[in-house]
Design a protein around this motif. Structure first.
Motif, mmCIF file in Angstrom:
data_model
loop_
_atom_site.group_PDB
_atom_site.id
_atom_site.type_symbol
_atom_site.label_atom_id
_atom_site.label_comp_id
_atom_site.label_asym_id
_atom_site.label_seq_id
_atom_site.Cartn_x
_atom_site.Cartn_y
_atom_site.Cartn_z
ATOM 1 N N TYR A 139 33.828 87.204 -0.499
ATOM 2 C CA TYR A 139 32.844 86.341 -1.265
ATOM 3 C C TYR A 139 33.513 84.973 -0.944
ATOM 4 O O TYR A 139 34.731 84.368 -1.085
ATOM 5 C CB TYR A 139 32.919 86.450 -2.981
ATOM 6 N N LYS A 141 32.587 81.123 -2.302
ATOM 7 C CA LYS A 141 32.196 80.545 -3.296
ATOM 8 C C LYS A 141 31.665 79.124 -2.873
ATOM 9 O O LYS A 141 30.387 78.883 -3.399
ATOM 10 C CB LYS A 141 33.199 80.133 -4.474
ATOM 11 N N ASP A 144 28.323 80.070 -1.542
ATOM 12 C CA ASP A 144 27.325 80.952 -2.573
ATOM 13 C C ASP A 144 26.944 82.173 -1.751
ATOM 14 O O ASP A 144 25.923 82.585 -1.613
ATOM 15 C CB ASP A 144 26.491 80.271 -3.064
ATOM 16 N N THR A 185 23.884 83.841 -5.619
ATOM 17 C CA THR A 185 24.521 84.085 -4.515
ATOM 18 C C THR A 185 23.899 84.850 -3.565
ATOM 19 O O THR A 185 23.032 85.945 -3.776
ATOM 20 C CB THR A 185 25.862 84.860 -4.819
#
Length: 207
Positions: A139, A141, A144, A185
């Motif tokens: 992931y 961030k 996204d 996301t």
């Protein structure tokens, strides 16, 4: 930071190239066609720093050694599948009409969730087993985006009838790790088209 999706091999497994403005690059799941993948990376002027694997099924690892050796870069994998790169019976290549994959060990074994930093790239490791015991998602961030491997697809989920698979574990992984990410996301799966967390939460028939 940008990414490029490259479906490779007979199962059209998505390899992803994650790269920045300096053209430094992370290669995620180089599953097949190593020669063509290397040619594309060089053509684009990218400079690979590492290979990051979501898991070690044969269709995700077929070009690992070719790419690793070309640039002399490290390979990252979850420790629960540290033997899979070496063993065709574990990675599944022994059960398919193809050359068995028995490569070299990974260079780094991910043991738990946390932050993985490689060069200018910072990724959050999410343990998402169920499709396989060492499945992980990456992931980011800042953009996204989550690279979900074969845990979560556009309108589907990973199969759980292979070695070490477990349906209940996969569903728990998706609900507790992936669906908790922000709705906007982008989900980049191991096969097929991209989607979003919101789309899968609201319309995935398996969830």
């Amino acid at each position: 930071m940008k990414w490029k999706q490259l479906p490779l091999g007979p199962l059209q497994t998505n390899c992803y190239l994650l790269f920045d403005e300096e053209k430094q690059c992370i290669v995620i799941d180089p599953g097949a066609n190593g020669e063509g993948l290397i040619q594309y990376i060089e053509q684009e002027g990218l400079k690979p720093l590492a290979i990051c694997l979501t898991h070690a099924h044969f269709d995700h690892i077929g070009a690992v050694d070719e790419v690793r050796d070309h640039w002399n870069i490290p390979v990252y994998i979850h420790e629960n599948e540290k033997e899979w790169l070496l063993d065709p019976s574990l990675n599944g290549s022994a059960r398919h009409p193809m050359q068995p994959i028995a490569g070299k060990p990974a260079d780094h074994f991910i043991q738990e969730e946390g932050t993985l930093s490689i060069g200018a790239f910072t990724m959050q490791i999410l343990e998402t087993p169920g499709h396989s015991p060492g499945s992980i998602s990456y992931y980011l961030k800042d953009i996204d985006t989550v690279f979900s491997g074969d845990a979560l697809f556009n309108g589907g989920i990973g199969r759980t009838d292979l070695l070490g698979g477990d349906h209940a574990t996969l569903i728990d992984s998706i609900h507790t790790k992936l669906l908790n990410l922000p709705d906007h996301t982008i989900v980049l799966p191991g096969h097929g088209l991209s989607t979003t967390i919101e789309n899968e939460r609201t319309s995935n028939p398996y969830l």
